[in-house]
Design a protein around this motif. Sequence first.
Motif, PDB file in Angstrom:
ATOM      1  N   THR A  87      49.957  35.244  64.398  1.00 47.85           N
ATOM      2  CA  THR A  87      48.863  36.150  64.073  1.00 47.85           C
ATOM      3  C   THR A  87      48.104  36.482  65.348  1.00 47.85           C
ATOM      4  O   THR A  87      47.613  35.581  66.038  1.00 47.85           O
ATOM      5  N   ILE A  88      47.999  37.775  65.642  1.00 53.30           N
ATOM      6  CA  ILE A  88      47.316  38.250  66.843  1.00 53.30           C
ATOM      7  C   ILE A  88      46.014  38.920  66.435  1.00 53.30           C
ATOM      8  O   ILE A  88      45.995  39.724  65.496  1.00 53.30           O
ATOM      9  N   GLN A 105      46.806  41.261  63.329  1.00 53.47           N
ATOM     10  CA  GLN A 105      48.169  41.697  63.027  1.00 53.47           C
ATOM     11  C   GLN A 105      49.081  40.471  62.965  1.00 53.47           C
ATOM     12  O   GLN A 105      49.080  39.656  63.885  1.00 53.47           O
ATOM     13  N   ALA A 106      49.835  40.345  61.867  1.00 50.29           N
ATOM     14  CA  ALA A 106      50.827  39.275  61.740  1.00 50.29           C
ATOM     15  C   ALA A 106      52.156  39.793  62.279  1.00 50.29           C
ATOM     16  O   ALA A 106      52.588  40.897  61.948  1.00 50.29           O
ATOM     17  N   PHE A 123      52.635  46.769  68.070  1.00 48.24           N
ATOM     18  CA  PHE A 123      51.627  47.529  67.316  1.00 48.24           C
ATOM     19  C   PHE A 123      50.596  46.570  66.739  1.00 48.24           C
ATOM     20  O   PHE A 123      50.924  45.602  66.071  1.00 48.24           O
ATOM     21  N   ILE A 124      49.310  46.877  66.993  1.00 51.21           N
ATOM     22  CA  ILE A 124      48.213  46.049  66.495  1.00 51.21           C
ATOM     23  C   ILE A 124      47.409  46.793  65.444  1.00 51.21           C
ATOM     24  O   ILE A 124      47.003  46.221  64.444  1.00 51.21           O
ATOM     25  N   GLY A 125      47.155  48.081  65.621  1.00 54.69           N
ATOM     26  CA  GLY A 125      46.364  48.860  64.668  1.00 54.69           C
ATOM     27  C   GLY A 125      45.990  50.203  65.257  1.00 54.69           C
ATOM     28  O   GLY A 125      46.365  50.539  66.379  1.00 54.69           O
ATOM     29  N   LEU A 135      40.664  43.359  74.150  1.00 46.07           N
ATOM     30  CA  LEU A 135      40.970  41.970  74.441  1.00 46.07           C
ATOM     31  C   LEU A 135      41.707  41.385  73.249  1.00 46.07           C
ATOM     32  O   LEU A 135      41.285  41.579  72.109  1.00 46.07           O
ATOM     33  N   CYS A 136      42.797  40.683  73.508  1.00 47.58           N
ATOM     34  CA  CYS A 136      43.624  40.138  72.426  1.00 47.58           C
ATOM     35  C   CYS A 136      43.915  38.669  72.674  1.00 47.58           C
ATOM     36  O   CYS A 136      43.878  38.192  73.802  1.00 47.58           O
ATOM     37  N   ARG A 137      44.240  37.975  71.578  1.00 45.75           N
ATOM     38  CA  ARG A 137      44.632  36.565  71.660  1.00 45.75           C
ATOM     39  C   ARG A 137      45.482  36.223  70.450  1.00 45.75           C
ATOM     40  O   ARG A 137      45.443  36.914  69.427  1.00 45.75           O
ATOM     41  N   VAL A 138      46.233  35.157  70.551  1.00 52.04           N
ATOM     42  CA  VAL A 138      47.009  34.673  69.428  1.00 52.04           C
ATOM     43  C   VAL A 138      46.113  33.709  68.665  1.00 52.04           C
ATOM     44  O   VAL A 138      45.599  32.736  69.219  1.00 52.04           O
ATOM     45  N   ASP A 139      45.897  34.009  67.387  1.00 50.43           N
ATOM     46  CA  ASP A 139      45.021  33.181  66.562  1.00 50.43           C
ATOM     47  C   ASP A 139      45.744  31.990  65.929  1.00 50.43           C
ATOM     48  O   ASP A 139      45.241  30.888  65.932  1.00 50.43           O
TER      49      ASP A 139
END
Length: 142
Positions: A87-88, A105-106, A123-125, A135-139
Amino acid sequence: MKSMREVIKEHKKIAYAALFLLLFFALLAIALIKGVKDPVKPTENDGTKPPKALETAFDRWYRGENGELLASFYLINHTETQVTNITISCAAYTVNDIQTNSYTQAINVTLLPEEVRHLDKTFIGELDPLAVKALCRVDSWE
């Protein structure tokens, strides 16, 4: 015949060069005797074992042709089992660092133990048109 001024100038340069070399070799000798210490402070992991988790490195984000948010990641599976369903989460910001939107985004990907994978332009959204930074990270992962 050289004037006294020229002789003094020549000797100053030689004296400064000799002093510099003397100090350089003295510092080099001290460093060799004492050893050079690592300026990076060690963490609880002394570097002998990789962390027991999924290591991620957010590479960069992209604005797609249709205004979508795309992100690239490096993933390293340090676990002893395979990792799936990552999950990002991302957040987009305006010029004034005001958050415009957040995304989750999964991604269905399988990483084997010790595998390294690069996810390129995932693709995130739909990206807000005012966004200039993301800014992004893996949750989470399974």
